[in-house]
Design an enzyme around this catalytic site. Structure first.
Site, mmCIF file in Angstrom:
data_model
loop_
_atom_site.group_PDB
_atom_site.id
_atom_site.type_symbol
_atom_site.label_atom_id
_atom_site.label_comp_id
_atom_site.label_asym_id
_atom_site.label_seq_id
_atom_site.Cartn_x
_atom_site.Cartn_y
_atom_site.Cartn_z
ATOM 1 N N GLU A 185 -15.858 81.384 16.268
ATOM 2 C CA GLU A 185 -16.508 81.867 17.651
ATOM 3 C C GLU A 185 -17.863 82.213 17.400
ATOM 4 O OE1 GLU A 185 -16.113 85.383 19.176
ATOM 5 O OE2 GLU A 185 -14.534 86.318 17.905
ATOM 6 N N LYS B 299 -8.213 96.192 17.431
ATOM 7 C CA LYS B 299 -8.930 97.526 17.319
ATOM 8 C C LYS B 299 -8.208 98.530 18.255
ATOM 9 C CE LYS B 299 -12.646 96.338 17.386
ATOM 10 N NZ LYS B 299 -12.274 94.828 17.321
HETATM 11 N N1 PSU Z 1 -13.833 92.351 18.836
HETATM 12 C C1 PSU Z 1 -14.333 92.516 17.438
HETATM 13 N N2 PSU Z 1 -15.654 91.583 17.418
HETATM 14 C C2 PSU Z 1 -15.661 90.894 18.529
HETATM 15 C C3 PSU Z 1 -15.026 90.752 19.710
HETATM 16 C C4 PSU Z 1 -13.832 91.497 19.865
HETATM 17 O O1 PSU Z 1 -14.056 93.071 16.734
HETATM 18 O O2 PSU Z 1 -17.224 90.251 18.689
HETATM 19 C C5 PSU Z 1 -15.342 89.797 21.083
HETATM 20 C C6 PSU Z 1 -14.436 88.370 20.758
HETATM 21 O O3 PSU Z 1 -15.593 87.324 21.218
HETATM 22 C C7 PSU Z 1 -13.687 88.794 21.740
HETATM 23 C C8 PSU Z 1 -14.307 89.517 22.682
HETATM 24 O O4 PSU Z 1 -12.851 87.469 22.359
HETATM 25 O O5 PSU Z 1 -15.187 90.316 22.079
HETATM 26 C C9 PSU Z 1 -13.445 90.192 23.763
HETATM 27 O O6 PSU Z 1 -14.245 90.597 24.995
HETATM 28 P P1 PSU Z 1 -13.507 91.219 26.291
HETATM 29 O O7 PSU Z 1 -12.673 92.378 26.009
HETATM 30 O O8 PSU Z 1 -14.535 91.446 27.142
HETATM 31 O O9 PSU Z 1 -12.826 89.912 26.619
#
Ligand code: PSU
Ligand code: MN
Length: 307
Positions: A27, A162
């Site tokens: 990603e 996390k």
């Molecule tokens: N968790 C991480 N690093 C990240 C993300 C999540 O440790 O970079 C990013 C990923 O791209 C994940 C996104 O899909 O955050 C989720 O964001 P949201 O909670 O706004 O959907």
């Protein structure tokens, strides 16, 4: 409709797919929004190298000038990493406008799954997935990543979720939506920075071949959606549970005090935790991504071998 208008697959990835070689999707929100420059670019390039060393072809995915691009060039990775937060963090709902306007976007887990699926890539390695946020019973902040896992046929290999998230509610949501949560050589859901969370995965599988076989059954039976494989951070890089949780709590307090919400939450928390831990969380984050890239390469190889 000509899909090529909206989808660009690099020659290397196209060739690998045609020849049934293993391919691993990666990603780009982790590059633009998940880590600071220049470590983000360095990490992304190292991940690609690790995938190659393990016999697979990397396909880093982003939206470039209105096209879902599967297999970024090193220059495109550098570009996204340097632009950082200025690039749109693109989840499923952002696609129609970004593509029609010819814009750039860094793909989250959800959107990377969509790009991988459009190109025919089945295995995707990342750091952490989005989930149900703490307090979601009031805010309704639930990542679109979870819905994507329920509907799009791509396996996501991550280091668990996390504890900025509510892990218990995240598991409940995944169960409701029919997403299998696998622990690689563990019965306990890893919590990204740590191997322990106190929550159980659905199934423990001990080899890449077993994981590939389970996913193959899913495809063969026409069961929609992906699968979540959680791979614990290697012990030598794991952080102290109390130390990291204290800092996560501080970061969440700060976020609430500043009124930060919605798509800005996760990037803010990651950045804050990196600051509070003096970069220690960043080092753990980098190492767990490498570890996931290795496992994903092996699973991708096993999947093409039994396909
Ligand atoms: N968790 C991480 N690093 C990240 C993300 C999540 O440790 O970079 C990013 C990923 O791209 C994940 C996104 O899909 O955050 C989720 O964001 P949201 O909670 O706004 O959907
Ligand atoms: Mn959200």
């Amino acid at each position: 409709m000509n899909i090529d208008k909206y989808l660009f697959v690099s020659d290397e990835v196209k060739l690998a797919l045609e020849n049934k070689k293993p391919v691993v999707a990666l990603e780009s929100t982790i590059i633009s929004h998940g880590m600071p420059y220049p470590q983000n670019v360095q990490t992304a390039l190292n991940v690609e190298k690790i995938v190659r060393e393990n016999g697979a072809v990397p396909a880093t995915i982003a939206i470039i000038q209105g096209r879902m691009t599967v297999g970024l060039s090193p220059e495109q990775i550098e570009y996204l990493g340097k632009k950082g937060l200025e690039v749109t963090k693109a989840s499923r709902r952002d696609l129609p406008v970004l593509l029609s306007r010819g814009m750039d976007g860094a793909t989250t887990v959800a959107t990377t799954m969509i790009g991988a699926s459009m190109a025919g890539v089945r295995v995707f390695a990342t750091g952490g997935v989005g989930g149900v946020h703490r307090g979601a019973e009031v805010t309704m902040d639930i990542s679109a990543d979870l819905e994507e896992l329920a509907s799009t046929p791509v396996m996501v290999i991550c280091a668990g979720a996390k504890s900025i998230l509510d892990l218990g509610l995240t598991l409940e949501y995944l169960e409701t939506r029919g997403v299998t949560v696998i622990g690689y050589r563990t019965n306990e859901l890893p919590a990204f920075y740590t191997t322990h969370s106190g929550f159980s995965v659905d199934y423990r599988l001990d080899t890449p071949e077993e994981i590939a076989r389970a996913f193959r059954v899913k495809i063969d039976c026409g069961l929609s959606g992906g699968m979540l494989v959680t791979n614990p951070i290697p012990e030598q890089y794991a952080m102290d549970l109390d130390y990291i949780n204290e800092n996560i709590d501080k970061a969440i307090d700060e976020m609430n005090a500043r009124g930060i919400h919605g798509k800005a939450s996760t990037p803010f928390l990651l950045d804050m935790i990196q600051m509070l831990t003096g970069g220690k969380s960043l080092e753990a984050n980098i190492q767990l991504v490498y570890n996931n890239a290795r496992l994903a390469s092996r699973v991708a190889a096993a999947l093409v071998a039994n396909g």
